[in-house]
Design an enzyme around this catalytic site. Structure first.
Site, mmCIF file in Angstrom:
data_model
loop_
_atom_site.group_PDB
_atom_site.id
_atom_site.type_symbol
_atom_site.label_atom_id
_atom_site.label_comp_id
_atom_site.label_asym_id
_atom_site.label_seq_id
_atom_site.Cartn_x
_atom_site.Cartn_y
_atom_site.Cartn_z
ATOM 1 N N ASP A 174 -7.097 2.324 -2.642
ATOM 2 C CA ASP A 174 -6.687 2.043 -1.270
ATOM 3 C C ASP A 174 -7.244 0.694 -0.832
ATOM 4 O O ASP A 174 -8.272 0.232 -1.343
ATOM 5 C CB ASP A 174 -7.207 3.130 -0.327
ATOM 6 C CG ASP A 174 -6.519 4.466 -0.548
ATOM 7 O OD1 ASP A 174 -5.398 4.478 -1.088
ATOM 8 O OD2 ASP A 174 -7.107 5.503 -0.172
ATOM 9 N N PRO A 175 -6.614 0.043 0.144
ATOM 10 C CA PRO A 175 -7.133 -1.246 0.626
ATOM 11 C C PRO A 175 -8.588 -1.193 1.083
ATOM 12 O O PRO A 175 -9.334 -2.157 0.878
ATOM 13 C CB PRO A 175 -6.192 -1.587 1.789
ATOM 14 C CG PRO A 175 -4.900 -0.927 1.417
ATOM 15 C CD PRO A 175 -5.299 0.361 0.750
#
Length: 304
Positions: free
Chosen positions: A45-46
């Site tokens: 995920d970012p």
């Protein structure tokens, strides 16, 4: 006219920083290596940081054999609030004062979340529901309920505990592929009766590959990035037993034909000729059968 340099081929380990997507990390590797043929063995995920395994050129074929490797994460869990995404990027859905908790209170519920467990993935995971990613359905306003899935959490340990109304615990997790650390944070908070969510996540290991020493994904050098690649043979030999091939066996396997398996060779193996990976093969009795071929370089020469 001088010969063009060979196209890059190998496995690149990179350290993804916070705030960029895994797709952005792949794009930067493509630019640094001068090739479009770059894939990954699982995203982050970012908000997460840490190890990404990228396959370059023909070595993208190796990624299939890496996606199921077990992993290690370090993470920080906030106790005292639940969120819609089970992490800090979601909306807070409930709160409860966690001031009464101490580090000793974590041992029993963390033990229950260790071992072979049934885990309900976060509703904003990338799991497909009727052909569409769960997170896309949630963002469209749908209620998504995913089924529990078996996962293995080999280690779920607290490294540090910081008490307060919104308490924090730093943890380390060794787990099977497909385990959601956000879900562990959610379930730990629920077991303690205060709610919980993930506030930081870092992947430090995938199988035998470690993030230590990996270059930062957004700081790959414009020149010489190919020198950072693990060769196909080196990468494959880290995840599989190695079968050393002579010229004849290499020629057969590189041509997609079965060949003779030697005593002691068993299971799925990395078939190597000299310093080149000929392919991934499966041993069936006294036969070696090709699973994934890499008919390049010395292996291709042996096949001629």
């Amino acid at each position: 006219m001088p010969d063009a340099p060979p196209a890059p081929d190998g496995i690149l380990l990179v350290d993804k920083p916070q705030g960029i997507t895994s797709h952005t990390a792949v794009s930067r590797a493509r630019r640094a290596l001068g090739t479009r043929k770059v894939g990954h063995a699982g995203t982050l995920d970012p908000m997460a940081t840490g190890l990404l395994i990228l396959g370059v050129g023909p070595s993208t074929r190796l990624l299939t054999h890496m996606v199921g490797l077990d992993k290690t994460y370090t993470a920080t869990i906030a106790l005292g609030a639940a969120t819609s995404t089970d992490d800090a990027e979601g909306d807070v859905t409930s709160t409860a004062d966690a001031s009464h908790l101490s580090g000793d209170d974590l041992a029993a519920p963390m033990a229950r979340l260790t071992g072979d467990i049934e885990q309900v993935p976060s509703s904003v995971s990338a799991i497909k529901v009727d052909g569409e990613r769960a997170y896309a359905r949630v963002r469209a306003g749908e209620q998504v309920e995913l089924r529990a899935r078996p996962v293995t959490v080999a280690r779920f340990e607290a490294l540090a505990f910081r008490p307060g109304p919104l308490a924090e615990v730093d943890v380390v997790v060794d787990c099977s592929s497909g385990t959601y650390i956000r879900a562990l944070a959610r379930d730990l908070g629920a077991a303690l009766g205060v709610g919980g969510h993930l506030t930081a996540l870092r992947r430090t290991r995938i199988g035998p590959f470690d993030v230590e020493g990996a270059p930062i994904a957004d700081a790959l050098p414009e020149q010489g990035a190919s020198a950072l690649l693990l060769t196909p043979a080196e990468a494959a030999s880290r995840i599989l037993p190695v079968a050393r091939l002579d010229d004849e066996r290499a020629a057969n396997l590189a041509s997609g034909r079965r060949t003779v398996a030697l005593e002691g060779e068993a299971g799925i193996v990395a078939a190597v000729h000299g310093d080149r990976l000929v392919g991934i093969a499966r041993i069936d009795g006294r036969r070696m059968l090709p699973v994934t071929n890499f008919p390049t370089g010395a292996a291709a020469e042996a096949a001629r």
